[in-house]
Design an enzyme around this catalytic site. Structure first.
Site, PDB file in Angstrom:
ATOM      1  N   LYS A  80       1.662   6.752   7.474  1.00  0.00           N
ATOM      2  CA  LYS A  80       1.277   5.653   6.587  1.00  0.00           C
ATOM      3  C   LYS A  80       2.539   4.858   6.235  1.00  0.00           C
ATOM      4  O   LYS A  80       3.638   5.419   6.132  1.00  0.00           O
ATOM      5  CB  LYS A  80       0.639   6.233   5.319  1.00  0.00           C
ATOM      6  CG  LYS A  80       0.052   5.221   4.348  1.00  0.00           C
ATOM      7  CD  LYS A  80      -0.629   5.959   3.205  1.00  0.00           C
ATOM      8  CE  LYS A  80      -1.307   5.016   2.227  1.00  0.00           C
ATOM      9  NZ  LYS A  80      -2.023   5.770   1.150  1.00  0.00           N
ATOM     10  N   SER A 158      -6.423   4.280   0.427  1.00  0.00           N
ATOM     11  CA  SER A 158      -5.529   3.255   0.946  1.00  0.00           C
ATOM     12  C   SER A 158      -4.962   3.593   2.327  1.00  0.00           C
ATOM     13  O   SER A 158      -4.337   2.753   2.970  1.00  0.00           O
ATOM     14  CB  SER A 158      -4.370   3.037  -0.033  1.00  0.00           C
ATOM     15  OG  SER A 158      -3.615   4.237  -0.211  1.00  0.00           O
ATOM     16  N   SER A 182      -7.048   8.513  -1.517  1.00  0.00           N
ATOM     17  CA  SER A 182      -6.609   7.725  -0.362  1.00  0.00           C
ATOM     18  C   SER A 182      -6.459   8.478   0.946  1.00  0.00           C
ATOM     19  O   SER A 182      -6.265   7.864   1.991  1.00  0.00           O
ATOM     20  CB  SER A 182      -5.287   7.012  -0.700  1.00  0.00           C
ATOM     21  OG  SER A 182      -5.510   6.025  -1.678  1.00  0.00           O
TER      22      SER A 182
END
Length: 453
Positions: A80, A158, A182
């Site tokens: 990420k 996210s 997330s």
């Protein structure tokens, strides 16, 4: 284009690599070709081709020489866009950080997986500054949920790029962060496994924060077994220390508070089928109200969310300057709400949190885990949410609702695919445990996955 080894688990790839049937160099090249050929070019924000090729070549040589570093040697991984990678600016899904000073060293968990021989392929897209559970990003594009057959649907956030990269078969694992869901949200939306570890289980050095009281890390992958292997390596262990338990005699508690409110019928149906499978395998299922769940939302309504208060403190100078103009207006608006949260409210929330954690822990029996739908709905269509701010806010709040409970109570959780709901989209079953109960959670999740999948 899915690579010829796309969709294989970490464990499947490991067998091929360790017995010489698959060369790490060939696998890395296959991965980059697939990423370049992929119709969805919003999944990755950085490709680490030079680094990956060097890591793959080193892995290949080690294995040929009989010096394998272990189960994960040569396995591709994506990160990420919150994790420091030496030589790159960490942009956190935002364009305003593109000119930031490049990282001088890898984040600790990046270094840990490199030490296990894993090959870092690149960094993947995310909600800007990790501040949304939906995965929409106006700067780098919104990755498309590969499970959708009726138009573009949300990837979940996210860790949006992480979920889609794994579900699309581009990489077998991607490491995300989880502040309110997330990791578990994109896992559930995309039909893969997502493990949110207890906060503090891994080093956070070199990870761009959102809310230090809530931030945690975890892998998105195809199976719980893969998550167990990655968890061990992220903690610097040479071999996993989690062993599969049995569903026979397992006690699971289904919350009657909050988690089923306004849930889609298809989600509830898939979840109940999974429960019946667990009962058939010998699990004991009981249902219970959890007043602590309701109290969390009452507390947020009274004082404001912890995440909003801490995100505002983190970004207050950015919001007051010209950088705010380059940010997603929805992220700006949501973050600015933190300015209204008083110091008294913040301290009261922290004190109440400790009380609610203790209350919740005392309300379940020894060894019991909580089981619920990961989310109350399947991945919605993306288009309506791009232009309707009111719908965006409402959908975001509902999407985060079930998972943020685990963050507030500082626990751990694993989302496991358990069927399909509306439009044939994936549904997730969420196993949740108490803080630092990760070994027990993962042990049970190994057995649970076998029963429901």
């Amino acid at each position: 284009m899915m690579p010829s080894h796309g969709g294989k688990t970490v464990a499947q790839l490991s067998v091929l690599i360790q017995n010489g049937a698959l060369d790490p160099v060939a696998l890395a090249e296959e991965t980059f070709i697939a990423i370049d050929s992929c119709k969805d070019q919003s999944i990755f924000v950085n490709l680490l081709e030079q680094r990956a090729r060097a890591e793959a070549a080193a892995s290949s040589k080690r294995i040929r020489d009989g010096r394998s570093l272990g189960l994960l040697d040569g396995i591709p991984v994506a990160w990420k866009d919150l994790f420091d990678i030496e030589g790159l600016a960490t942009t956190a899904g935002s364009t305003v950080l593109k000119t930031s000073v490049p990282a001088t060293r890898d984040a600790d968990v990046v270094a840990a997986l490199a030490g296990a021989g894993m090959v870092s392929i690149g960094r993947v897209n995310m909600s800007e500054f990790a501040f949304s559970g939906l995965g929409i990003n106006p700067h780098y594009g919104t990755p498309q949920n590969p499970a959708s057959t009726d138009g573009a649907r949300l990837p979940g956030g996210s860790s949006s790029g992480s979920g889609v990269a794994v579900a699309s078969g581009l990489v077998p694992v991607s490491i995300g962060t989880d502040t309110g869901g997330s990791v578990r949200i994109p896992a559930a939306f995309n039909g893969i496994v997502g493990y949110k570890a207890t906060r503090g289980r891994y080093s956070m050095r070199g990870v761009f924060p959102l809310s230090k009281s809530l931030d945690s890390l975890g892998p998105l992958c195809h199976t719980v077994q893969d998550a167990v292997w990655i968890d061990a390596a992220m903690r610097g262990l040479g071999t996993p220390d989690v062993r599969r338990s049995s569903v026979e005699g397992l006690s699971l508690v289904v919350p009657e508070t909050i988690v089923f409110d306004d849930a889609e019928a298809g989600v509830v149906s898939a979840f109940e089928v999974a429960l019946k499978l667990l009962e058939k395998s010998g699990a004991k299922i009981r249902r219970q109200a959890f007043p602590a769940y309701a109290a969390i939302f009452e507390l947020m309504a009274k004082y404001g969310p912890l995440v909003t208060a801490e995100a505002f403190v983190l970004h207050r100078e950015r919001l007051a300057g010209p950088e705010a103009e380059g940010m997603d207006p929805r992220v700006v608006a949501r973050t600015r709400l933190g300015e209204k949260i008083t110091m008294t409210g913040y301290i009261e929330t922290l004190a109440a949190r400790e009380h609610l954690m203790a209350e919740f822990a005392s309300s379940i029996g020894p060894g019991e885990l909580v089981v619920s739908p990961t989310l109350p709905h399947v991945a919605p269509l993306t288009a309506p949410l791009l232009t309707n701010d009111e719908l965006f806010v409402k959908t975001n709040a509902k999407t985060l609702r079930n998972t943020l409970i685990g963050n507030f109570l500082d626990g751990c959780g694993v989302s496991i695919p358990c069927g399909a709901g509306d439009a044939g989209m994936p549904v997730g079953l969420l196993l949740s445990g108490l803080p630092n109960g990760d070994e027990h959670l993962l042990s049970v999740a190994l057995a649970t996955e076998e029963a429901i999948r």
